[in-house]
Design a protein around this motif. Structure first.
Motif, PDB file in Angstrom:
ATOM      1  N   LEU A   1       0.821  -1.209   0.000  1.00 46.90           N
ATOM      2  CA  LEU A   1       0.000   0.000   0.000  1.00 46.90           C
ATOM      3  C   LEU A   1       0.856   1.261   0.000  1.00 46.90           C
ATOM      4  CD1 LEU A   1      -2.858  -1.068   2.434  1.00 46.90           C
ATOM      5  CD2 LEU A   1      -2.790  -1.195  -0.063  1.00 46.90           C
ATOM      6  N   LEU A   2       1.977   1.229   0.680  1.00 47.31           N
ATOM      7  CA  LEU A   2       2.872   2.379   0.650  1.00 47.31           C
ATOM      8  C   LEU A   2       3.438   2.600  -0.746  1.00 47.31           C
ATOM      9  CD1 LEU A   2       4.746   1.930   4.050  1.00 47.31           C
ATOM     10  CD2 LEU A   2       3.108   3.731   3.466  1.00 47.31           C
ATOM     11  N   ARG A   3       3.721   1.511  -1.444  1.00 45.55           N
ATOM     12  CA  ARG A   3       4.179   1.660  -2.840  1.00 45.55           C
ATOM     13  C   ARG A   3       3.065   2.229  -3.713  1.00 45.55           C
ATOM     14  NH1 ARG A   3       6.886  -3.276  -1.635  1.00 45.55           N
ATOM     15  NH2 ARG A   3       5.240  -4.516  -2.602  1.00 45.55           N
ATOM     16  N   ARG A   4       1.819   1.840  -3.409  1.00 51.19           N
ATOM     17  CA  ARG A   4       0.675   2.391  -4.150  1.00 51.19           C
ATOM     18  C   ARG A   4       0.594   3.903  -3.952  1.00 51.19           C
ATOM     19  NH1 ARG A   4      -2.460   4.447  -6.763  1.00 51.19           N
ATOM     20  NH2 ARG A   4      -4.601   3.899  -7.300  1.00 51.19           N
ATOM     21  N   ILE A   5       0.802   4.351  -2.732  1.00 52.92           N
ATOM     22  CA  ILE A   5       0.805   5.787  -2.461  1.00 52.92           C
ATOM     23  C   ILE A   5       1.961   6.472  -3.188  1.00 52.92           C
ATOM     24  CG2 ILE A   5       1.124   7.525  -0.646  1.00 52.92           C
ATOM     25  CD1 ILE A   5      -0.288   5.571   1.276  1.00 52.92           C
ATOM     26  N   ALA A   6       3.137   5.838  -3.164  1.00 51.57           N
ATOM     27  CA  ALA A   6       4.303   6.420  -3.839  1.00 51.57           C
ATOM     28  C   ALA A   6       4.064   6.561  -5.339  1.00 51.57           C
ATOM     29  CB  ALA A   6       5.540   5.567  -3.561  1.00 51.57           C
ATOM     30  N   ARG A   7       3.421   5.558  -5.944  1.00 46.57           N
ATOM     31  CA  ARG A   7       3.122   5.653  -7.383  1.00 46.57           C
ATOM     32  C   ARG A   7       2.143   6.792  -7.650  1.00 46.57           C
ATOM     33  NH1 ARG A   7       2.833   0.031  -6.949  1.00 46.57           N
ATOM     34  NH2 ARG A   7       0.552   0.065  -7.071  1.00 46.57           N
ATOM     35  N   TRP A   8       1.123   6.893  -6.784  1.00 45.13           N
ATOM     36  CA  TRP A   8       0.158   7.983  -6.939  1.00 45.13           C
ATOM     37  C   TRP A   8       0.848   9.341  -6.835  1.00 45.13           C
ATOM     38  CZ3 TRP A   8      -1.188  11.779  -3.388  1.00 45.13           C
ATOM     39  CH2 TRP A   8      -2.288  12.573  -3.734  1.00 45.13           C
ATOM     40  N   GLU A   9       1.758   9.452  -5.864  1.00 43.67           N
ATOM     41  CA  GLU A   9       2.517  10.689  -5.677  1.00 43.67           C
ATOM     42  C   GLU A   9       3.270  11.062  -6.953  1.00 43.67           C
ATOM     43  OE1 GLU A   9       5.080  12.202  -1.932  1.00 43.67           O
ATOM     44  OE2 GLU A   9       4.692  10.050  -1.947  1.00 43.67           O
ATOM     45  N   LYS A  10       3.968  10.094  -7.492  1.00 41.98           N
ATOM     46  CA  LYS A  10       4.782  10.328  -8.689  1.00 41.98           C
ATOM     47  C   LYS A  10       3.909  10.736  -9.869  1.00 41.98           C
ATOM     48  CE  LYS A  10       8.279   8.040 -11.548  1.00 41.98           C
ATOM     49  NZ  LYS A  10       9.070   6.793 -11.736  1.00 41.98           N
ATOM     50  N   GLN A  11       2.780  10.050 -10.034  1.00 44.70           N
ATOM     51  CA  GLN A  11       1.887  10.353 -11.148  1.00 44.70           C
ATOM     52  C   GLN A  11       1.246  11.732 -10.985  1.00 44.70           C
ATOM     53  OE1 GLN A  11      -0.708   6.983 -10.881  1.00 44.70           O
ATOM     54  NE2 GLN A  11       0.768   5.575 -11.820  1.00 44.70           N
ATOM     55  N   ALA A  12       0.892  12.078  -9.740  1.00 43.09           N
ATOM     56  CA  ALA A  12       0.286  13.389  -9.496  1.00 43.09           C
ATOM     57  C   ALA A  12       1.265  14.508  -9.821  1.00 43.09           C
ATOM     58  CB  ALA A  12      -0.168  13.486  -8.045  1.00 43.09           C
ATOM     59  N   LEU A  13       2.512  14.342  -9.422  1.00 43.00           N
ATOM     60  CA  LEU A  13       3.528  15.356  -9.706  1.00 43.00           C
ATOM     61  C   LEU A  13       3.782  15.460 -11.208  1.00 43.00           C
ATOM     62  CD1 LEU A  13       6.049  14.629  -6.818  1.00 43.00           C
ATOM     63  CD2 LEU A  13       4.526  16.598  -7.028  1.00 43.00           C
ATOM     64  N   LYS A  14       3.804  14.320 -11.865  1.00 43.14           N
ATOM     65  CA  LYS A  14       4.019  14.319 -13.313  1.00 43.14           C
ATOM     66  C   LYS A  14       2.876  15.029 -14.031  1.00 43.14           C
ATOM     67  CE  LYS A  14       5.207  11.190 -17.103  1.00 43.14           C
ATOM     68  NZ  LYS A  14       5.416   9.775 -17.498  1.00 43.14           N
ATOM     69  N   ALA A  15       1.664  14.951 -13.447  1.00 38.41           N
ATOM     70  CA  ALA A  15       0.495  15.608 -14.044  1.00 38.41           C
ATOM     71  C   ALA A  15       0.437  17.098 -13.724  1.00 38.41           C
ATOM     72  CB  ALA A  15      -0.776  14.929 -13.556  1.00 38.41           C
ATOM     73  N   GLY A  16       1.405  17.578 -12.948  1.00 44.09           N
ATOM     74  CA  GLY A  16       1.461  19.009 -12.672  1.00 44.09           C
ATOM     75  C   GLY A  16       0.870  19.433 -11.352  1.00 44.09           C
ATOM     76  N   ALA A  17       0.560  18.509 -10.461  1.00 42.64           N
ATOM     77  CA  ALA A  17       0.003  18.863  -9.165  1.00 42.64           C
ATOM     78  C   ALA A  17       1.039  19.590  -8.319  1.00 42.64           C
ATOM     79  CB  ALA A  17      -0.476  17.610  -8.445  1.00 42.64           C
ATOM     80  N   ASP A  18       0.556  20.381  -7.399  1.00 39.83           N
ATOM     81  CA  ASP A  18       1.437  21.145  -6.520  1.00 39.83           C
ATOM     82  C   ASP A  18       2.238  20.199  -5.622  1.00 39.83           C
ATOM     83  OD1 ASP A  18       2.111  23.863  -5.184  1.00 39.83           O
ATOM     84  OD2 ASP A  18       1.514  22.561  -3.523  1.00 39.83           O
ATOM     85  N   THR A  19       3.543  20.403  -5.563  1.00 36.92           N
ATOM     86  CA  THR A  19       4.436  19.509  -4.824  1.00 36.92           C
ATOM     87  C   THR A  19       4.064  19.429  -3.350  1.00 36.92           C
ATOM     88  OG1 THR A  19       6.252  20.011  -6.340  1.00 36.92           O
ATOM     89  CG2 THR A  19       6.837  19.068  -4.206  1.00 36.92           C
ATOM     90  N   GLU A  20       3.802  20.572  -2.736  1.00 34.04           N
ATOM     91  CA  GLU A  20       3.480  20.592  -1.317  1.00 34.04           C
ATOM     92  C   GLU A  20       2.146  19.906  -1.044  1.00 34.04           C
ATOM     93  OE1 GLU A  20       2.963  23.794   2.352  1.00 34.04           O
ATOM     94  OE2 GLU A  20       3.865  24.416   0.438  1.00 34.04           O
ATOM     95  N   GLU A  21       1.162  20.139  -1.899  1.00 33.27           N
ATOM     96  CA  GLU A  21      -0.145  19.507  -1.717  1.00 33.27           C
ATOM     97  C   GLU A  21      -0.045  17.986  -1.831  1.00 33.27           C
ATOM     98  OE1 GLU A  21      -2.936  21.123  -4.492  1.00 33.27           O
ATOM     99  OE2 GLU A  21      -3.515  22.763  -3.168  1.00 33.27           O
ATOM    100  N   VAL A  22       0.722  17.543  -2.810  1.00 33.58           N
ATOM    101  CA  VAL A  22       0.892  16.098  -3.003  1.00 33.58           C
ATOM    102  C   VAL A  22       1.586  15.472  -1.800  1.00 33.58           C
ATOM    103  CG1 VAL A  22       2.067  14.337  -4.388  1.00 33.58           C
ATOM    104  CG2 VAL A  22       0.869  16.208  -5.523  1.00 33.58           C
ATOM    105  N   ALA A  23       2.633  16.127  -1.309  1.00 38.57           N
ATOM    106  CA  ALA A  23       3.368  15.597  -0.155  1.00 38.57           C
ATOM    107  C   ALA A  23       2.472  15.516   1.072  1.00 38.57           C
ATOM    108  CB  ALA A  23       4.589  16.474   0.124  1.00 38.57           C
TER     109      ALA A  23
END
Length: 220
Positions: A46-68
């Motif tokens: 599940l932690l890897r699932r969150i990490a993948r979501w994080e990476k994809q969100a950042l790649k899509a242009g989401a705000d770094t602080e919000e994603v973190a």
């Protein structure tokens, strides 16, 4: 008990698909439907699932602080889901350890290697010890270790399983025999077997080795 915010989605303002407890729980159930694992193992999934979501969100242009912040808020949810799966009986470290130890011993893994394998998956020491104790019903720890070493010797064609078989005492003084024995001892040592177990295996006649293999198969 549900912690504050544990069922809320990980909100980010970019419009990127959200990740929440429901999605993580579904991911946990999907994984458990296909694989046996430990509580620690499920948490890592599940932690890897969150990490993948994080990476994809950042790649899509989401705000770094919000994603973190969103990812950080989801990490306690992982422990909650794992605890729920334990309560439901979908995750059972003791059963996992017993089944895995049985399989590993029969594949030629030493007690030391089995312990390391289970420890890496978050299995507690007392459960690891119990799993090894039950790995081969009716066998003492020494007999279990001997049989596991014989399985490895058979795989690597060592000692009584060498082809053609030559008893060491028939050419014990030759340089070739010493080199062969040294190499075989190294194979068994690297697999975690003690020197006395390795020597017992290498000195065992083929008929006796096959008797042990038949006993092991009878307990499978």
């Amino acid at each position: 008990m549900t912690h504050s915010g544990s069922s809320s989605p990980a909100h980010i303002s970019s419009g990127f698909p959200q990740l929440d407890r429901r999605v993580l729980r579904e991911a946990a159930l999907a994984h458990l439907a296909r694989f046996g694992t430990t509580r620690h193992g499920l948490e890592q999934v599940l932690l890897r699932r969150i990490a993948r979501w994080e990476k994809q969100a950042l790649k899509a242009g989401a705000d770094t602080e919000e994603v973190a912040e969103a990812a950080q808020a989801l990490r306690p949810v992982v422990a909650e889901i794992a605890e729920e799966m334990v309560r439901l009986g979908a995750v059972d470290d003791a059963s996992f350890a017993t089944a895995r130890a049985r399989r590993l011993v029969r594949s030629g893994r030493s007690g030391r290697a089995v312990q390391a394998h289970l420890a890496a998956r978050g299995v507690e020491a007392d459960l690891r010890d119990a799993a090894l104790q039950d790995a081969v019903e009716g066998f003492s720890p020494a007999q279990r270790e001997l049989c596991a070493a014989l399985v490895l010797a058979r795989k690597r064609r060592l000692g009584p399983f060498a082809s053609p078989y030559v008893a060491d005492d028939e050419d014990a003084d030759t340089e070739q025999a010493l080199a062969r024995r040294h190499k075989a001892l190294g194979v068994l040592a690297r697999a975690g077997y003690a020197r006395d177990v390795a020597e017992q295996v290498l000195d065992m006649p083929p008929a006796e080795a096959e008797d042990w293999m038949q006993r092991l198969r009878a307990e499978s």
